[in-house]
Design a protein around this motif. Structure first.
Motif, short mmCIF file in Angstrom:
data_model
loop_
_atom_site.label_atom_id
_atom_site.label_comp_id
_atom_site.label_asym_id
_atom_site.label_seq_id
_atom_site.Cartn_x
_atom_site.Cartn_y
_atom_site.Cartn_z
N VAL A 275 24.20 -11.35 29.56
CA VAL A 275 23.30 -12.49 29.74
C VAL A 275 23.67 -13.53 28.69
N GLY A 276 23.94 -14.77 29.15
CA GLY A 276 24.47 -15.80 28.27
C GLY A 276 23.52 -16.98 28.09
N GLY A 277 24.09 -18.05 27.51
CA GLY A 277 23.29 -19.17 27.04
C GLY A 277 22.48 -19.90 28.09
N GLU A 278 22.97 -19.95 29.35
CA GLU A 278 22.22 -20.71 30.35
C GLU A 278 20.91 -20.04 30.73
N ILE A 279 20.80 -18.75 30.49
CA ILE A 279 19.51 -18.06 30.62
C ILE A 279 18.79 -18.02 29.28
N LEU A 280 19.49 -17.69 28.20
CA LEU A 280 18.85 -17.54 26.90
C LEU A 280 18.19 -18.84 26.44
N LYS A 281 18.76 -20.01 26.77
CA LYS A 281 18.20 -21.28 26.31
C LYS A 281 16.82 -21.56 26.90
N ARG A 282 16.40 -20.79 27.89
CA ARG A 282 15.09 -20.98 28.52
C ARG A 282 13.97 -20.31 27.72
N PHE A 283 14.36 -19.69 26.61
CA PHE A 283 13.39 -18.98 25.76
C PHE A 283 13.55 -19.42 24.31
N ASN A 284 12.49 -19.26 23.55
CA ASN A 284 12.60 -19.18 22.10
C ASN A 284 12.59 -17.70 21.77
N ILE A 285 13.54 -17.27 20.93
CA ILE A 285 13.84 -15.85 20.81
C ILE A 285 13.80 -15.42 19.35
#
Length: 434
Positions: A275-285
């Protein structure tokens, strides 16, 4: 990377009683770009949770950079090419603000082909990952574009009421999260995914028919990126959905890399993709490696549509070129609104300005895409998009111009063999609606 290292007892540390170090970042092509100081030199790195040791490359713009205790090694990563020679170095000082490590190991990659700068449009000198996640609680705020490196001993673990904390498996210096994907009309398929902030893609899945991970019928072959050992190709497609914890994203973009790109890895274990940045950027983690957990909270990017390359063009910087402009001001004064990204300007007889600006070329083109059908070719020099001279814009801004929305007519002025040529095409969906 398959080179064994002894683990330093030093690691990254903050000054005593300092709770965290905040670092602003640029988000470029879904990648986190941060400033890093190495042995006194100011460099720029991609924060890559998928890399086990820091890598240095693209040092051509550095007057001098000292690295310590150097020996030659062979390393190999993703891609179907051969292993490459590199330098191994130990005892280096890394600093991100007041977060410092005085005994950091690293690799120096000498292959000039390993270079993010041309495709991201800014100087990038390396990638850094595991050590930061190991030594800190790492908070990534994609919405406001900053990270916080929290002292684990002083961190308050109280989560936000709208967040969810999930198990995070740490294996061989990499982090994995479990989720499910929905492909076509299948049931939800359990998947174990590498968490990879160093990938700008949304989702990579391995083609495993026995597990239900089939490539959807509507797909196209594409260049997925470059690994340490060569280019990576595969199929791009769309899956009906991906779920991580209670968060579900529908019509998610997915790539199925060809298996030969992973030939160096004899056993991928039970990993099913990344799972990469285009999904991860949708969250604050918040990554908490010591407790093996990750906390997710949706941000304002969550409902953004997934980005597809509608035009079918990949661009990159290709050195510099001179441009000539007439100056409207009779006094020969260069106004601020006429400034460019060039750093060399010459005035001729107070009437013409020569500027040295980045040259942007077509680095790849997808077969059957609108740009390919219009006649654009790899190596074409982009001069203007819809009448806008592109030397005034950053590389990522030019890519956005070329992929604004379905149905938009695009006019591209290019130079080919010292001749200017104009091409027109209309942006269309990559995948038709079912």
């Amino acid at each position: 990377m398959l080179i064994p290292f002894s683990i330093s007892a030093q690691g990254f540390r903050l000054p005593e009683n300092q709770k965290f170090q905040k670092i602003n970042f640029e988000l470029i092509s879904n990648l986190i770009v941060i400033p890093v100081e190495i042995n006194g030199a100011d460099l720029t790195f991609v924060l890559d949770s998928g890399v086990s040791r820091p890598l240095l490359f693209n040092l051509s713009d550095q007057d001098s950079l000292q690295i310590n205790n150097v020996s030659e090694v062979t390393i190999r990563g993703l891609g179907d090419g051969e292993p490459m020679k590199a330098l191994s170095s130990s005892g280096n000082k890394f600093a991100l603000g007041k977060a410092k490590n005085y005994d950091q190991d690293l690799f120096v990659v000498l292959d000039k082909e390993i270079n993010f700068s041309t495709s991201l449009g800014i100087p990038v000198h390396g990638i850094l990952g595991y050590e930061l996640f190991r030594d800190f609680i790492v908070e990534i705020n994609y919405g406001s574009q900053y990270i916080k490196l929290h002292n684990p001993e002083l961190y308050d673990h109280a989560p936000h009421k709208r967040s969810q904390t999930l198990p995070l498996s740490i294996q061989n210096r990499k982090a994995y999260v479990e989720g499910t994907v929905l492909i076509k009309d299948s049931e939800n398929i359990p998947v174990k995914l590498l968490v990879d902030t160093g990938s700008g893609d949304a989702l990579w899945l391995f083609h495993e028919p026995e597990k239900g991970l089939e490539i959807p019928e509507k797909n196209y072959e594409d260049y997925l990126g470059r690994g340490l050992s060569g280019d990576i190709f595969g199929k791009r497609a769309k899956v009906n959905g991906v779920r991580i914890g209670d968060f579900e994203l529908k019509d998610a973009k997915a790539a199925f890399p060809y298996q030969e790109s992973f030939g160096f890895a004899k056993n991928l274990g039970d990993r099913n993709g990344s799972v990469g940045g285009e999904i991860l950027k949708r969250f604050n983690i918040v990554f908490d490696y010591p407790r093996e957990q990750v906390t997710l909270r949706k941000n304002n990017n969550f409902r953004d549509p997934f980005h597809y390359n509608l035009a079918g063009i990949d661009l990159q910087h290709n050195g510099l070129r001179y441009i000539a402009e007439r100056i409207a001001d009779s006094r020969g004064v260069v106004r601020d609104d006429e400034s460019t990204f060039g750093n060399v300007q010459i005035l001729l007889e107070n009437k013409t300005r020569l500027s040295l600006v980045p040259e942007i070329i077509v680095s790849g083109i997808r077969a059957g895409s609108p740009a390919a059908e219009a006649g654009l070719q790899e190596g074409d020099v982009i001069l203007a998009v819809n009448g806008k001279r592109i030397y005034r814009y950053k590389l990522q801004e030019v890519l956005k111009m070329l992929n604004e929305k379905e149905g938009k007519r695009i006019k591209v002025l290019i130079e080919r063999y010292n001749k200017d040529m104009l091409f027109t095409f209309v942006l269309k969906k990559v995948f038709d609606d079912d």
